[in-house]
Every structure is written in C-alpha cells, then in structure tokens.
Motif scaffolding. Structure first.
Motif, short mmCIF file in Angstrom:
data_model
loop_
_atom_site.label_atom_id
_atom_site.label_comp_id
_atom_site.label_asym_id
_atom_site.label_seq_id
_atom_site.Cartn_x
_atom_site.Cartn_y
_atom_site.Cartn_z
N TRP A 1 0.82 -1.21 0.00
CA TRP A 1 0.00 0.00 0.00
C TRP A 1 0.86 1.26 0.00
O TRP A 1 0.55 2.22 -0.71
N ALA A 2 1.94 1.26 0.77
CA ALA A 2 2.81 2.43 0.84
C ALA A 2 3.35 2.80 -0.54
O ALA A 2 3.46 3.98 -0.87
N LYS A 3 3.63 1.81 -1.35
CA LYS A 3 4.14 2.07 -2.71
C LYS A 3 2.99 2.32 -3.69
O LYS A 3 3.03 3.27 -4.46
N ALA A 4 1.99 1.45 -3.67
CA ALA A 4 0.91 1.51 -4.67
C ALA A 4 0.10 2.79 -4.56
O ALA A 4 -0.32 3.35 -5.57
N VAL B 1 -12.55 -4.84 -4.94
CA VAL B 1 -11.40 -3.98 -5.20
C VAL B 1 -11.01 -4.14 -6.66
O VAL B 1 -10.96 -5.27 -7.18
N VAL B 2 -10.74 -3.03 -7.34
CA VAL B 2 -10.29 -3.03 -8.72
C VAL B 2 -8.94 -2.33 -8.74
O VAL B 2 -8.80 -1.24 -8.17
N THR B 3 -7.97 -2.95 -9.38
CA THR B 3 -6.65 -2.34 -9.49
C THR B 3 -6.29 -2.16 -10.97
O THR B 3 -6.54 -3.04 -11.79
N ILE C 1 -5.93 2.27 -7.38
CA ILE C 1 -6.57 1.28 -6.51
C ILE C 1 -7.97 1.83 -6.22
O ILE C 1 -8.11 2.92 -5.65
N LEU C 2 -8.98 1.08 -6.62
CA LEU C 2 -10.36 1.53 -6.50
C LEU C 2 -11.17 0.55 -5.65
O LEU C 2 -10.93 -0.66 -5.68
#
Length: 173
Positions: free
Chosen positions: A41-44, A64-66, A52-53
């Motif tokens: 999460w810290a990177k994305a 979750v959709v990425t 990230i939706l």
C-alpha cells in the motif's frame, strides 16, 4: 460505484484479498500478511502508474479493482487490471453474479472513459473457467498460455486483452 481507495480501506482490501475464493484464483495464492500489505500500500497508493479503487454496491464495499502499469502519455495508452470481490459477503446476500457483471462494466468504463486507455490487459488462470467465460462476454481475447511457478505451485496463466473499439458499449451509446 467505483471510488479511489483511501488509507481507511487498507485493512478491508487485505481482508477481501485473503478470502480463500480469491486466493484460489490468484497468481499469488498465499495469505497476505499485514506487513506485506502495508509495504504494498505504501508504494501503490503513491505510484502514478497505479489506481486502486473500491467497488461499492448499494453503499457496501463489495470489491477492489486495481489498474497498474498505466502508460497514459504515449500512443497507444495502455494499462493492466485485475479485481476481486467480497466473495463471501456477496454469496451470503445472493448478489455474486449481479455484482460481478456490474464491476466489470464499471471497471471497463473506467479504463476506457476515465483513464482514456486504448488497450486493457490482464491475466486469468487457465482453471478459472467461470472468469474466462465472463471475460469473453465482455469481449476480452485470450493469448497463448504461459506456465509459471508461484507460491510453490505450477500454474497456467492466460493473458487477456481488450481494445476500446471492441468493448461492449454501455447502454445508451
């Protein structure tokens, strides 16, 4: 409805990803640890090539959709995607199929209408025949199978592709 994920969604994202039905159809099938997820999460969450939706259905988080590897500056504009649903919650409510159809409609619309992609790519495990059928319904095409080793198991992965000119048009267009 799709909305941008926030720091407040992080634990829920991990919880949904770790549901066994989602792990069974993922390239990386191991249970994601809190530390591993926090690092991702810290990177994305700050990576301009990712989105990230959160997918909400009737005000309830349902998936979750990425989108990742977004190339929005060149021609053609391309990206990859994946999604997973709240398999357990949707099954309990009898909403799996309608949610699945809705998230695919919303995600492909987001890819082509919001991000302006020309080509959308992804991958599906060969044994995931139900997703492969749904992908075909949405006009994704499959590429040549690729054998990989992930999490100590050998898997066959099929690349998928959808060009915006081949997509199913939303009703009214």
């Amino acid at each position: 409805m799709l909305r941008t994920a926030t720091d407040g969604d992080v634990d829920l994202i991990r919880s949904l990803r770790n549901q066994q039905p989602n792990r069974d159809v993922s390239v990386n099938s191991h249970e994601i640890t809190p530390d591993e997820h926090a690092g991702w999460w810290a990177k994305a969450s700050v990576d301009p090539s990712k989105r990230i939706l959160i997918y909400e259905r009737d005000g309830v988080v349902a998936g979750v959709v990425t989108f990742f590897d977004l190339a929005l500056d060149g021609e053609p504009k391309t990206g990859e995607w994946g999604f997973y649903l709240d398999a357990e919650g949707l099954a309990e409510r009898g909403e799996t199929l309608p949610a699945w159809i809705a998230v695919m409609k919303e995600a492909t619309s987001y890819a082509f209408d919001e991000l302006g992609l020309d080509d959308l790519y992804g991958e599906v495990l060969e044994h995931n025949t139900v997703v492969r059928q749904m992908n075909r319904r949405f006009r994704f095409t499959e590429g040549e199978p690729q054998t990989r080793t992930a999490d100590g198991r050998e898997i066959t992965v099929l690349p998928i592709h959808l060009n915006k000119s081949n997509r199913r048009q939303p009703k009214g267009n």
